[in-house]
Motif scaffolding. Structure first.
Motif, mmCIF file in Angstrom:
data_model
loop_
_atom_site.group_PDB
_atom_site.id
_atom_site.type_symbol
_atom_site.label_atom_id
_atom_site.label_comp_id
_atom_site.label_asym_id
_atom_site.label_seq_id
_atom_site.Cartn_x
_atom_site.Cartn_y
_atom_site.Cartn_z
ATOM 1 N N MET A 253 0.538 -1.593 -0.219
ATOM 2 C CA MET A 253 -0.158 0.175 -0.088
ATOM 3 C C MET A 253 0.539 1.750 0.425
ATOM 4 O O MET A 253 0.442 2.517 -0.443
ATOM 5 N N SER A 254 1.757 1.033 0.359
ATOM 6 C CA SER A 254 2.862 2.107 0.943
ATOM 7 C C SER A 254 3.771 2.516 -0.414
ATOM 8 O O SER A 254 4.889 3.200 -0.560
ATOM 9 N N ILE B 120 1.750 8.725 -3.716
ATOM 10 C CA ILE B 120 3.296 8.954 -2.358
ATOM 11 C C ILE B 120 3.404 7.693 -2.419
ATOM 12 O O ILE B 120 4.562 7.186 -2.151
ATOM 13 N N SER B 121 2.153 6.765 -2.708
ATOM 14 C CA SER B 121 2.524 5.252 -2.370
ATOM 15 C C SER B 121 2.390 4.097 -4.127
ATOM 16 O O SER B 121 2.134 3.240 -4.150
ATOM 17 N N LYS B 122 2.823 5.289 -5.213
ATOM 18 C CA LYS B 122 3.208 4.295 -6.264
ATOM 19 C C LYS B 122 1.342 4.349 -7.101
ATOM 20 O O LYS B 122 1.782 3.048 -7.300
ATOM 21 N N LYS B 124 0.250 2.926 -5.584
ATOM 22 C CA LYS B 124 -0.754 1.484 -5.085
ATOM 23 C C LYS B 124 -1.979 1.217 -3.591
ATOM 24 O O LYS B 124 -2.448 0.930 -3.030
ATOM 25 N N GLY B 125 -1.893 2.455 -3.199
ATOM 26 C CA GLY B 125 -2.761 2.978 -2.127
ATOM 27 C C GLY B 125 -4.067 3.217 -2.110
ATOM 28 O O GLY B 125 -4.370 2.984 -1.353
ATOM 29 N N PHE B 131 1.942 7.133 3.203
ATOM 30 C CA PHE B 131 2.335 7.423 4.117
ATOM 31 C C PHE B 131 4.209 8.012 3.579
ATOM 32 O O PHE B 131 4.527 8.147 2.517
#
Lengths: 476, 350
Positions: A253-254, B120-122, B124-125, B131
């Motif tokens: 997720m990050s 910031i999470s490519k 995927k978040g 984060f």
């Protein structure tokens, strides 16, 4: 008629113990509640108290005696009007109730169960057959250099040694969980760690699985290397949100920015006579989740080498132990740095006629079945998966290509199990190598019963494995 | 359905007196520059969130998108008191504001909302899972209440490593009813962990008002049975927020264990973009906007400091430029490469 005092069973799996110390001598008068002796099991030293009144007639087993079988008459108590000559120990009669009860009883249902008024002649439970062959496995791990000195070590000690070694190496590593510190571990796996590392690094938690699993995961995100012990994985259900949602998914997720290097460990699967809520194998649940590493070792060498690897890896690990195996001894290589690769199965017995795939306690059953089969001319190869995610499908398929027949032995339900997964892998990638359908040999599809006879029927056993192998090899 | 009154200022009732407690906070006395910076950050959050709402409406942002509009003073006021080098922050899914208040580039936040590779999470978040370990911002968590235990773990790390940091863990009035919150309270106080539990009480857990869900609706009292002191704060006043943060930090940094700040605040928008907000009246929302808006409140304070309308206008233009650039970037920057599907599942190779 003198009352016989018999060696008590102080845990569901205890078969023998050491009579460490007598606290009474012949001729002493005793009453109910007096402490008679101290008895050592592999887990702990426990006080053993009288439940009858009378005079100690004879002491049949001297203090310091090791390996006293449960049920052996260790002393007699004379009732009023009896003389010492009445006190000759009679032959042990099976089924007779013990005349003494262990003093230490669990204060809550989470403590390792100790039967009250334990029967020395234990009912034969299903779990006894699970561990019967536990010490027969040999070490033939390619990761261990030839000629390495081996030391007999219990699985319990091997796990403890792994944690202690890693804690010495890396200050970020700490252990937290219920009873891990002052009590020395509910199953004594963390024995001695508090003394060596202090309460900064060996931390007793309240009974709050969800909370401390989250605290562990948060500490890992912050840069520490937590080892979170669950008293059993049954209780980890309360915490499964943090194992799955917090630990397993964070790295993805990050976008690879935030890691969660944590080990969740503890006993998993059937223990002995603890009923449905304390006997569940969760291996397939966790193994279904991308982002987790799932390890379920069988013997002590793997327990040590894989736990060290689990502590070192940057990924979150679910490390599934087995209570019935804790007290079993195996050869462990005497190496400064015995770390085994995650994701590699091990062929624990070579054979050419059929492949038996298993993991954890199922490996012992498979090995014993393989010996029985050898007597009948069937040469079975046994694979210990060791890591359940990622699964070493290569070793499984290679073996299948050699034997063309496969069964999977799993102390678990069959539906959506590791066995089911292996069957799928074989269907997709090994279909052409198959000379017979792949069979799953598992527990029965019911919750775990308490009654000894039903528990025995519920669990996977050697006979079921032998039958399945004969089916796939078309032998009678 | 209960009518929720607009948040009142400084309404804390007398505390339990037989224990040591933090001092009653005083509004922070900000310099003109500090005031301007707080205003700038709050305005950035407001305009960023308005833009995010717009992009959601255009279909550029998908899934759930929880806006922080109305609550700006909380994150800005509290985080302005933290030491960015040592202190950590964690929150739930309504996380854009906390990230902006921590100085994280609006471009990479907006690009995450649009699901792009530069996010910031490519990509995927998504909105709920962002984060920045560089900024000690630990998410961005989608499970209501999980961040409270995780934040307690971060505080555990601060104490274990003796790094001088503290953790600020935000959660809402809804999360305040989750069991793990109390498990964490217990261990945090038992082990005297350096953590500030911030309850952002925006009056509604999705569609359920606080008094329909909470037997004790004065949430700052929720720590009393764990001996954790609580302070109720006007979350619409950035200086009150900052003042409360100063008292809370003094308590926590002195090794006295955790403290709870209940921030009385209000969200103007629905729970998420897809919330029709039928559980409250337009009048209620409008009344808060008219009387208690945190940014309007700041304008008055700046006026008193001699900041002119023209100064504010040029600041407004500067902010709009930043937000528009972030939005353009988030629209134009490419989606993740298909190969990214399989990366970052595990850190190591096995």
């Amino acid at each position: 008629m003198a009352i016989e005092i018999k060696m008590p069973a102080l845990s569901p799996t205890m078969e023998e113990g050491t009579l460490a110390k007598w606290l009474v001598k012949e001729g002493d008068s005793v009453k109910s509640g007096d402490i008679l002796a101290e008895i050592e099991t592999d887990k702990a030293t426990m006080e053993f108290e009288a439940i009858d009144e009378g005079t100690i007639g004879s002491i049949a087993v001297a203090e310091g005696t090791d390996n006293v079988k449960v049920g052996t008459v260790i002393a007699t108590i004379l009732e009023e009007g009896e003389s010492a000559s009445d006190a000759k120990p009679a032959e042990t009669r099976s089924g007779e109730a013990a005349n003494a009860a262990p003093k230490e009883t669990p204060s809550d249902d989470k403590a390792p169960p100790v039967p009250e008024g334990a029967s020395p002649a234990k009912a034969e439970s299903g779990t006894q057959q699970l561990v019967a062959s536990a010490e027969k496995v040999g070490i033939s791990d390619p990761a261990i250099p030839e000629g390495t000195e081996m030391v007999k070590t219990t699985v319990r000690e091997a796990l403890r040694d792994a944690m202690a070694e890693e804690m010495r190496e890396d200050d970020r590593v700490f252990v937290m969980g219920e009873e891990v510190a002052q009590y020395q571990g509910a199953y004594k796996v963390t024995q001695g760690l508090l003394d060596e590392f202090g309460d900064r690094r060996v931390i007793d938690t309240p009974i709050t699985e969800y909370g401390f699993a989250g605290i562990g995961a948060g500490a890992a995100m912050g840069g520490l290397r937590p080892i979170v012990e669950f008293m059993t994985f049954n209780f980890a259900l309360q915490a499964i949100d943090h194992i799955i949602n917090s630990a397993a998914k964070t790295n993805y997720m990050s976008g690879g920015q935030m890691r969660c290097p944590i080990v969740f460990r503890g006993p998993n699967g059937a223990a002995s006579r603890v009923g449905a809520q304390h006997s569940h194998n969760f291996a397939a649940w966790y193994a279904s989740v991308p982002g987790l590493i799932v390890i379920a070792p069988y013997d002590a060498a793997d327990a040590k080498g894989l736990l060290k690897a689990a502590i070192r890896t940057e990924d979150p690990v679910v490390f599934l132990e087995n209570e019935l195996m804790y007290g079993r001894s195996f050869d462990v290589p005497k190496l400064d740095n015995h770390v085994l690769p995650i994701g590699k199965a091990r062929i624990v017995r070579e054979g050419k006629d059929v492949t038996i795939v298993s993991y954890s306690i199922g490996v012992g059953i498979s090995l014993e079945a393989a010996e029985k089969l050898a007597e009948e001319g069937i040469d079975a190869e046994v694979i210990d998966l060791r890591t359940l995610r990622p699964l070493d499908t290569e070793t499984v398929l290679k073996s299948l290509a050699k034997t063309n027949r496969m069964i999977i032995v799993e102390e678990n339900w069959a539906t959506c199990s590791i066995a089911s997964e292996i069957v799928s892998v074989v269907m997709e990638h090994g279909f052409d190598d198959l000379d017979a359908p792949v069979l799953r040999v598992t527990n029965e599809d019911v919750p775990m019963p308490y009654a000894a006879n039903l528990e025995k029927l519920m669990l996977v056993d050697v006979a079921k494995v032998v039958t399945a192998v004969k089916k796939v090899t078309y032998k009678k | 359905m209960a009518k929720t009154p607009p948040p009142a200022r400084a309404i804390a009732e007398p505390p339990i007196t037989n224990r040591e407690r933090p001092a009653e906070p005083k509004p922070y006395e900000a310099s003109k520059d500090e005031l301007l910076e707080m205003y700038r950050q709050m305005l950035l959050i407001r305009r960023f969130e308005e833009k995010a709402g717009q992009l959601y409406g255009l279909g550029l942002i998908g899934g759930f998108c929880h806006l922080y509009i109305g609550q700006e003073a909380v994150a800005v006021g509290l985080q302005s008191a933290l030491n960015g080098e040592t202190d950590s922050v964690i929150t739930g899914y309504r996380d854009h504001g906390h990230m902006l208040a921590y100085g994280i580039d609006p471009k990479v936040i907006m690009a995450e909302l649009t699901g792009r590779n530069s996010g910031i999470s490519k990509g995927k978040g998504g909105s709920m899972h962002m984060f920045s370990t560089e900024h000690k911002f630990y998410g961005g968590h989608g499970i209501v209440g999980a961040q409270v235990s995780l934040g307690t773990g971060l505080a555990f790390k601060h104490k274990y490593s003796n790094d001088g940091g503290i953790c600020m863990a935000y959660f809402g009035d809804g999360a305040a009813n989750q069991g793990q919150v109390y498990e964490s309270f217990n261990m945090a106080e038992l082990w005297k962990l350096p953590i500030i539990f911030v309850i952002e009480n925006n009056q509604y857990a999705m569609g359920t008002s606080v008094n329909r869900a909470s037997a004790e609706d004065q949430l700052y009292r929720r720590g009393e049975s764990f001996r954790i002191p609580g302070i109720q704060v006007d979350g619409m006043d950035v200086l009150a927020c900052r003042g409360a943060a100063e008292e809370a930090l003094a308590w926590v940094r002195a090794g006295k264990g955790p403290v709870i700040l209940e921030m009385k605040t209000y969200r103007y928008r629905g729970h998420s973009m897809s919330d029709p907000a039928k559980y409250r009246t337009r009048d209620e929302v409008q009344a808060v906007r008219d009387k208690s808006d945190p940014i309007d409140h700041m304008k008055k304070l700046l006026d008193a400091q001699g900041v002119t309308e023209a100064d504010l206008k040029s600041l407004e233009q500067e902010i709009r430029k930043i937000v528009n650039e972030a939005a353009d970037f988030a629209e134009q920057t490419p989606e993740p490469d298909a190969a990214e599907l399989y990366t970052d599942v595990l850190v190591e190779k096995y």
